[in-house]
Structures are given as structure tokens and as C-alpha cells.
Design a protein around this motif. Structure first.
Motif, PDB file in Angstrom:
ATOM      1  N   GLY A 115       0.790  -1.229   0.000  1.00 19.27           N
ATOM      2  CA  GLY A 115       0.000   0.000   0.000  1.00 19.27           C
ATOM      3  C   GLY A 115       0.818   1.272   0.000  1.00 19.27           C
ATOM      4  N   LEU A 116       2.062   1.198  -0.452  1.00 15.46           N
ATOM      5  CA  LEU A 116       2.918   2.378  -0.524  1.00 15.46           C
ATOM      6  C   LEU A 116       3.106   2.794  -1.975  1.00 15.46           C
ATOM      7  CD1 LEU A 116       5.643   1.255   2.022  1.00 15.46           C
ATOM      8  CD2 LEU A 116       3.715   2.766   2.462  1.00 15.46           C
ATOM      9  N   ARG A 117       3.540   4.040  -2.163  1.00 17.53           N
ATOM     10  CA  ARG A 117       3.879   4.524  -3.499  1.00 17.53           C
ATOM     11  C   ARG A 117       5.163   5.334  -3.403  1.00 17.53           C
ATOM     12  NH1 ARG A 117       2.704   9.933  -4.606  1.00 17.53           N
ATOM     13  NH2 ARG A 117       1.488  10.949  -2.991  1.00 17.53           N
ATOM     14  N   GLN A 119       7.768   8.390  -3.870  1.00 14.80           N
ATOM     15  CA  GLN A 119       7.736   9.840  -4.003  1.00 14.80           C
ATOM     16  C   GLN A 119       9.172  10.308  -4.202  1.00 14.80           C
ATOM     17  OE1 GLN A 119       6.990  12.199  -0.510  1.00 14.80           O
ATOM     18  NE2 GLN A 119       5.929  13.749  -1.722  1.00 14.80           N
ATOM     19  N   PRO A 120       9.478  10.888  -5.379  1.00 16.28           N
ATOM     20  CA  PRO A 120      10.829  11.397  -5.600  1.00 16.28           C
ATOM     21  C   PRO A 120      11.076  12.623  -4.732  1.00 16.28           C
ATOM     22  CG  PRO A 120       9.451  11.799  -7.521  1.00 16.28           C
ATOM     23  CD  PRO A 120       8.621  11.046  -6.545  1.00 16.28           C
ATOM     24  N   CYS A 121      12.247  12.694  -4.165  1.00 17.52           N
ATOM     25  CA  CYS A 121      12.602  13.854  -3.349  1.00 17.52           C
ATOM     26  C   CYS A 121      14.107  14.072  -3.477  1.00 17.52           C
ATOM     27  CB  CYS A 121      12.180  13.659  -1.889  1.00 17.52           C
ATOM     28  SG  CYS A 121      12.759  12.146  -1.150  1.00 17.52           S
ATOM     29  N   GLY A 122      14.591  15.063  -2.825  1.00 12.24           N
ATOM     30  CA  GLY A 122      16.005  15.387  -2.950  1.00 12.24           C
ATOM     31  C   GLY A 122      16.238  16.218  -4.193  1.00 12.24           C
ATOM     32  N   ARG A 123      17.460  16.623  -4.348  1.00 12.00           N
ATOM     33  CA  ARG A 123      17.798  17.436  -5.501  1.00 12.00           C
ATOM     34  C   ARG A 123      17.670  16.607  -6.773  1.00 12.00           C
ATOM     35  NH1 ARG A 123      23.394  20.339  -6.957  1.00 12.00           N
ATOM     36  NH2 ARG A 123      22.536  21.672  -8.559  1.00 12.00           N
ATOM     37  N   LYS A 124      16.959  17.084  -7.751  1.00 11.62           N
ATOM     38  CA  LYS A 124      16.728  16.447  -9.045  1.00 11.62           C
ATOM     39  C   LYS A 124      15.995  15.104  -8.915  1.00 11.62           C
ATOM     40  CE  LYS A 124      20.885  18.430 -11.054  1.00 11.62           C
ATOM     41  NZ  LYS A 124      22.158  18.127 -11.699  1.00 11.62           N
ATOM     42  N   GLY A 125      15.340  14.871  -7.809  1.00 12.23           N
ATOM     43  CA  GLY A 125      14.592  13.631  -7.638  1.00 12.23           C
ATOM     44  C   GLY A 125      15.462  12.402  -7.562  1.00 12.23           C
ATOM     45  N   SER A 126      16.707  12.576  -7.112  1.00 20.69           N
ATOM     46  CA  SER A 126      17.643  11.461  -7.087  1.00 20.69           C
ATOM     47  C   SER A 126      17.395  10.502  -5.928  1.00 20.69           C
ATOM     48  CB  SER A 126      19.074  11.989  -7.015  1.00 20.69           C
ATOM     49  OG  SER A 126      19.226  12.771  -5.846  1.00 20.69           O
ATOM     50  N   VAL A 127      16.595  10.918  -4.957  1.00 26.25           N
ATOM     51  CA  VAL A 127      16.264  10.080  -3.813  1.00 26.25           C
ATOM     52  C   VAL A 127      14.772   9.818  -3.850  1.00 26.25           C
ATOM     53  CG1 VAL A 127      16.279   9.962  -1.291  1.00 26.25           C
ATOM     54  CG2 VAL A 127      18.124  11.135  -2.481  1.00 26.25           C
ATOM     55  N   GLU A 128      14.369   8.637  -3.443  1.00 29.20           N
ATOM     56  CA  GLU A 128      12.945   8.373  -3.368  1.00 29.20           C
ATOM     57  C   GLU A 128      12.596   7.831  -1.997  1.00 29.20           C
ATOM     58  OE1 GLU A 128      12.245   5.532  -6.469  1.00 29.20           O
ATOM     59  OE2 GLU A 128      12.644   3.855  -5.159  1.00 29.20           O
ATOM     60  N   ARG A 129      11.397   8.153  -1.583  1.00 31.29           N
ATOM     61  CA  ARG A 129      10.891   7.581  -0.346  1.00 31.29           C
ATOM     62  C   ARG A 129       9.528   6.992  -0.647  1.00 31.29           C
ATOM     63  NH1 ARG A 129       8.829  12.471   3.538  1.00 31.29           N
ATOM     64  NH2 ARG A 129       7.413  13.388   2.019  1.00 31.29           N
ATOM     65  N   TRP A 130       9.104   6.081   0.193  1.00 33.50           N
ATOM     66  CA  TRP A 130       7.835   5.385  -0.017  1.00 33.50           C
ATOM     67  C   TRP A 130       6.836   5.877   1.011  1.00 33.50           C
ATOM     68  CZ3 TRP A 130       6.910   2.048  -4.038  1.00 33.50           C
ATOM     69  CH2 TRP A 130       8.029   1.761  -4.839  1.00 33.50           C
ATOM     70  N   ILE A 131       5.735   6.419   0.520  1.00 31.38           N
ATOM     71  CA  ILE A 131       4.702   6.980   1.393  1.00 31.38           C
ATOM     72  C   ILE A 131       3.397   6.216   1.160  1.00 31.38           C
ATOM     73  CG2 ILE A 131       5.780   9.263   1.407  1.00 31.38           C
ATOM     74  CD1 ILE A 131       3.697  10.140  -0.653  1.00 31.38           C
ATOM     75  N   PRO A 132       2.442   6.313   2.097  1.00 26.20           N
ATOM     76  CA  PRO A 132       1.154   5.627   1.887  1.00 26.20           C
ATOM     77  C   PRO A 132       0.457   6.127   0.626  1.00 26.20           C
ATOM     78  CG  PRO A 132       1.374   6.345   4.151  1.00 26.20           C
ATOM     79  CD  PRO A 132       2.532   6.937   3.396  1.00 26.20           C
ATOM     80  N   ALA A 133      -0.104   5.191  -0.122  1.00 26.41           N
ATOM     81  CA  ALA A 133      -0.815   5.539  -1.354  1.00 26.41           C
ATOM     82  C   ALA A 133      -2.151   6.179  -1.025  1.00 26.41           C
ATOM     83  CB  ALA A 133      -1.031   4.288  -2.198  1.00 26.41           C
ATOM     84  N   ARG A 134      -2.604   7.052  -1.894  1.00 25.94           N
ATOM     85  CA  ARG A 134      -3.901   7.720  -1.688  1.00 25.94           C
ATOM     86  C   ARG A 134      -5.050   6.755  -1.891  1.00 25.94           C
ATOM     87  NH1 ARG A 134      -1.906  12.129  -5.498  1.00 25.94           N
ATOM     88  NH2 ARG A 134      -0.283  13.021  -4.228  1.00 25.94           N
ATOM     89  N   HIS A 135      -4.862   5.817  -2.821  1.00 24.82           N
ATOM     90  CA  HIS A 135      -5.873   4.786  -3.068  1.00 24.82           C
ATOM     91  C   HIS A 135      -5.156   3.479  -3.342  1.00 24.82           C
ATOM     92  CE1 HIS A 135      -4.922   5.611  -7.239  1.00 24.82           C
ATOM     93  NE2 HIS A 135      -5.212   6.873  -7.022  1.00 24.82           N
ATOM     94  N   SER A 136      -5.872   2.392  -3.372  1.00 21.71           N
ATOM     95  CA  SER A 136      -5.260   1.069  -3.425  1.00 21.71           C
ATOM     96  C   SER A 136      -4.625   0.699  -4.765  1.00 21.71           C
ATOM     97  CB  SER A 136      -6.288  -0.003  -3.072  1.00 21.71           C
ATOM     98  OG  SER A 136      -7.336   0.013  -4.009  1.00 21.71           O
ATOM     99  N   SER A 137      -4.922   1.415  -5.865  1.00 16.25           N
ATOM    100  CA  SER A 137      -4.372   1.032  -7.168  1.00 16.25           C
ATOM    101  C   SER A 137      -2.972   1.595  -7.417  1.00 16.25           C
ATOM    102  CB  SER A 137      -5.301   1.481  -8.289  1.00 16.25           C
ATOM    103  OG  SER A 137      -5.359   2.886  -8.340  1.00 16.25           O
ATOM    104  N   CYS A 138      -2.445   2.414  -6.529  1.00 17.88           N
ATOM    105  CA  CYS A 138      -1.099   3.001  -6.614  1.00 17.88           C
ATOM    106  C   CYS A 138      -0.832   3.579  -7.995  1.00 17.88           C
ATOM    107  CB  CYS A 138      -0.025   2.005  -6.240  1.00 17.88           C
ATOM    108  SG  CYS A 138      -0.121   1.469  -4.541  1.00 17.88           S
TER     109      CYS A 138
END
Length: 138
Positions: A115-117, A119-138
Motif C-alpha cells: 500500500g505504498l507509493r 515519491q521522488p525527493c532530494g535534488r533532481k529527484g535522485s532520492v525516493e521515499r515510499w509513502i502511503p498511497a492515496r488509493h489502493s491502485s497506486c
């Protein structure tokens, strides 16, 4: 008067597909086919087509990820296609032929199943983290 023999206009599905690999994903048998008519690589079970790819490298990576991941094969196949489209092979550089990409795909598929999706973060989106999805189809 001579009788002419006409070849059938439409081939059967077995004649259109060449089986390249077979294996098991949990307790379900999965196959990798090459479709001669469409020139696409397809993942399938005995009963249903799962997904298709344009090149053999992505199809093989998805096949191996399905073998290693656990869960419903149909859902995992959909998420593996989404992850392969999201993360290109070039991201892994010279290690593109190693298990690093497949390991990354398995981890991403299992996170999506939880149930996670991403999310790119960091400078230029080089890092990603996994956050709860808004809905189940991700």
C-alpha cells in the motif's frame, strides 16, 4: 476442375506464440512468450495473459521479479510493468546485467503491495521515499 487449398486466415494462439521461459511464482506456473504476430514479449499463466513488453530485457527482468515476489501474480505483473516503465535499465549503469535491478523491482513491487507509493525527493529527484498511497491502485 482443381480444388484449391487455402491456408487458414487466422492462426491459432499456439502457432503465434513461442515459449521462451517457464517457471513458478509461488504455486502458479508462469510463462514468457514471444508473440510473432505483434513482435511483443508476453508474461502469462496457464489461464491468462498478464502483461507484455517491447523488449526481451524488460520482459526477462519482470519474469524473474515475479518468480521472487510473493502474492497474486496478476497484481504483481501489473506493478512490475509500472515499475519497469518508471525506472529505466540505464539507471543501474554498468551493473544493468546484474541482480541489482531485479532486486530493486522485487522490493518496489512488495512495497506497492503493502500500500505504498514512491515519491521522488532530494535534488533532481535522485532520492525516493515510499509513502502511503492515496488509493489502493497506486
Amino acid at each position: 476442375m482443381k480444388l484449391q487449398h487455402h491456408a487458414p486466415q487466422q492462426q491459432t494462439s499456439l502457432e503465434e506464440n513461442e515459449r521462451l521461459r517457464s517457471g513458478f511464482a509461488g504455486d502458479e506456473r508462469i510463462f514468457l512468450f514471444y508473440n510473432l504476430k505483434d513482435a511483443r514479449y508476453r508474461l502469462a499463466t496457464r489461464w491468462a495473459w498478464l502483461t507484455s513488453f517491447d523488449n526481451v530485457w524488460d520482459a526477462c527482468d519482470a519474469f524473474e521479479a515475479l518468480e521472487l515476489a510473493e502474492g497474486d501474480v496478476r497484481v504483481l505483473a501489473r506493478w512490475s510493468r509500472k515499475e519497469i516503465a518508471r525506472v529505466p535499465r540505464t539507471r543501474f549503469g554498468r551493473d544493468a546485467g546484474s541482480m541489482k535491478r531485479i532486486n530493486y523491482l522485487v522490493n518496489s513491487i512488495e512495497r506497492r503491495a503493502a500500500g505504498l507509493r514512491p515519491q521522488p525527493c532530494g535534488r533532481k529527484g535522485s532520492v525516493e521515499r515510499w509513502i502511503p498511497a492515496r488509493h489502493s491502485s497506486c
